[in-house]
Design a protein around this motif. Sequence first.
Motif, short mmCIF file in Angstrom:
data_model
loop_
_atom_site.label_atom_id
_atom_site.label_comp_id
_atom_site.label_asym_id
_atom_site.label_seq_id
_atom_site.Cartn_x
_atom_site.Cartn_y
_atom_site.Cartn_z
N ASP A 27 0.87 -1.19 0.00
CA ASP A 27 0.00 0.00 0.00
C ASP A 27 0.90 1.24 0.00
OD1 ASP A 27 -2.74 -1.27 0.42
OD2 ASP A 27 -1.61 -2.09 2.12
N ALA A 28 1.45 1.54 -1.18
CA ALA A 28 2.49 2.57 -1.27
C ALA A 28 1.97 3.94 -1.67
CB ALA A 28 3.56 2.12 -2.27
N GLU A 29 0.64 4.11 -1.76
CA GLU A 29 0.11 5.41 -2.14
C GLU A 29 0.60 6.48 -1.17
OE1 GLU A 29 -4.04 5.62 -4.05
OE2 GLU A 29 -4.18 3.92 -2.66
N GLY A 30 1.00 7.62 -1.72
CA GLY A 30 1.52 8.71 -0.91
C GLY A 30 3.03 8.85 -0.96
N LEU A 31 3.71 7.78 -1.40
CA LEU A 31 5.17 7.84 -1.50
C LEU A 31 5.57 8.41 -2.85
CD1 LEU A 31 6.11 4.34 -0.02
CD2 LEU A 31 6.45 6.58 1.07
N ASP A 32 6.57 9.29 -2.86
CA ASP A 32 7.09 9.79 -4.12
C ASP A 32 8.39 9.06 -4.47
OD1 ASP A 32 9.21 10.97 -2.66
OD2 ASP A 32 8.21 12.92 -2.57
N THR A 33 8.95 9.38 -5.63
CA THR A 33 10.12 8.64 -6.12
C THR A 33 11.29 8.74 -5.16
OG1 THR A 33 9.44 8.92 -8.43
CG2 THR A 33 11.77 8.46 -8.02
N ALA A 34 11.56 9.95 -4.66
CA ALA A 34 12.70 10.13 -3.76
C ALA A 34 12.51 9.33 -2.48
CB ALA A 34 12.89 11.60 -3.44
N GLN A 35 11.30 9.29 -1.95
CA GLN A 35 11.05 8.51 -0.74
C GLN A 35 11.21 7.02 -0.98
OE1 GLN A 35 7.12 10.15 -0.09
NE2 GLN A 35 7.79 11.18 1.80
N MET A 36 10.70 6.54 -2.11
CA MET A 36 10.86 5.12 -2.43
C MET A 36 12.33 4.75 -2.57
SD MET A 36 7.63 4.14 -4.91
CE MET A 36 7.58 5.65 -5.88
N GLN A 37 13.11 5.63 -3.18
CA GLN A 37 14.53 5.33 -3.31
C GLN A 37 15.22 5.29 -1.95
OE1 GLN A 37 16.52 4.72 -6.48
NE2 GLN A 37 17.28 3.69 -4.66
N ARG A 38 14.86 6.20 -1.06
CA ARG A 38 15.45 6.19 0.29
C ARG A 38 15.05 4.93 1.04
NH1 ARG A 38 14.42 11.89 0.19
NH2 ARG A 38 12.45 11.64 1.28
N ILE A 39 13.79 4.52 0.89
CA ILE A 39 13.34 3.31 1.57
C ILE A 39 14.09 2.09 1.04
CG2 ILE A 39 11.38 1.74 1.86
CD1 ILE A 39 9.60 4.28 1.88
N ALA A 40 14.25 1.99 -0.27
CA ALA A 40 14.99 0.86 -0.86
C ALA A 40 16.42 0.83 -0.36
CB ALA A 40 14.94 0.94 -2.38
N ARG A 41 17.01 2.01 -0.20
CA ARG A 41 18.38 2.06 0.32
C ARG A 41 18.40 1.59 1.78
NH1 ARG A 41 19.25 7.19 -0.57
NH2 ARG A 41 19.66 6.79 -2.76
N GLU A 42 17.38 1.97 2.52
CA GLU A 42 17.30 1.54 3.93
C GLU A 42 17.07 0.04 4.05
OE1 GLU A 42 17.22 2.02 8.08
OE2 GLU A 42 17.80 3.44 6.52
N MET A 43 16.20 -0.52 3.20
CA MET A 43 15.96 -1.97 3.22
C MET A 43 17.23 -2.71 2.84
SD MET A 43 12.90 -1.83 4.28
CE MET A 43 12.52 -3.57 4.31
N ASN A 44 18.00 -2.15 1.90
CA ASN A 44 19.32 -2.67 1.52
C ASN A 44 19.24 -4.09 0.96
OD1 ASN A 44 22.07 -2.19 1.13
ND2 ASN A 44 22.62 -3.28 3.01
N LEU A 45 18.16 -4.39 0.26
CA LEU A 45 18.03 -5.65 -0.47
C LEU A 45 18.28 -5.37 -1.94
CD1 LEU A 45 14.76 -6.94 1.23
CD2 LEU A 45 17.12 -7.52 1.83
N SER A 46 18.45 -6.42 -2.72
CA SER A 46 18.72 -6.18 -4.14
C SER A 46 17.57 -5.42 -4.79
CB SER A 46 19.00 -7.48 -4.89
OG SER A 46 17.95 -8.40 -4.74
N GLU A 47 16.30 -5.69 -4.37
CA GLU A 47 15.17 -4.91 -4.83
C GLU A 47 14.10 -4.79 -3.75
OE1 GLU A 47 16.76 -6.20 -8.90
OE2 GLU A 47 16.04 -7.40 -7.23
N THR A 48 13.36 -3.69 -3.83
CA THR A 48 12.18 -3.44 -3.02
C THR A 48 11.07 -3.00 -3.97
OG1 THR A 48 13.46 -2.79 -1.07
CG2 THR A 48 11.20 -2.00 -1.18
#
Length: 314
Positions: A27-48
């Motif tokens: 349920d990712a509504e409300g997230l923008d591109t920059a936020q998604m990129q920061r979250i993916a970096r925080e998760m630190n998996l090959s993909e999110t």
Amino acid sequence: MPRYTFYQLDVFTDQAFGGNPLAVFPDAEGLDTAQMQRIAREMNLSETTFVFPPTDPQADFKVRIFTPASELPFAGHPVVGTHWMLAHLGRIPLTEPVTTARLELGVGVRAAALYVENGRVTRVVMDHQRPVFGATASDAQIERLARALGLSPAAILDTGWPVRVVSSGVWQLFVPVRSLTDVQSLGADRIDAAALGAVFAELDPETHCHDSVMVLTLETTQPGVDVHTRMFAPALGVGEDPATGSATGGLGAYLIEHGIVAAAPPTTHLVAEQGLEINRPSRLGIEIDGVPGNVEMVRVSGQACPLIEGVLEW
């Protein structure tokens, strides 16, 4: 305070702590591109992956895929894993024996077949695009590529098979290697990323093969497996990927197109193993429609194992 539930699962395995980990935000509504990129970096998996309502009426969901460093238009284990998790959460109504679902991705709408038994998904088979074959490396480029990977040029040249750029949704470079021992000798810490990137830029100036290389050998560790692979993508923030569904589709097309594996029309079925060297054993099914000179379509299949549920807030 933003608050988003996420789930983590291992993909291309039926065992926890194997395969390729994936984080899904359903349920990712409300997230923008920059936020998604920061979250993916925080998760630190090959993909999110981040799931939204579709904008294309042919799709059931819209999904955006991020590595720790960048967004991808298409990737295999995120597509398989996101389908699996949405079904697990009851977001995809399941009908036995097969349910079809469609995701809106950066490459357009792609369908997947969810095989269902006793109300549970047992396997996801995802469609790729019709394969397209790109540049073939020269011997001089192969020598530079070998050095960048930490191999002797002979380890590649002795196969007699081409080093080639192929896409079944994402352009990637496929490098055949003569033995399992040579492939096992590789390591993300031994790769010269700058030299590797320079070869990518020469072979595929527009996309740089999406900065990823799949090394392969027909020597395998397990019975019933046809090809052993490793995938490296240092420029994407992924030193070594445990299981790469996007590349495995291109791999199937490459093997059939060049007669490395004999075609069994109308559909050739292969199994690839990956991730063993980094203790993430993975198994990926490949279906290839067609023959050399006319590879019409490829599909990649696998299982998944849900593992973690959590909440991210900031």
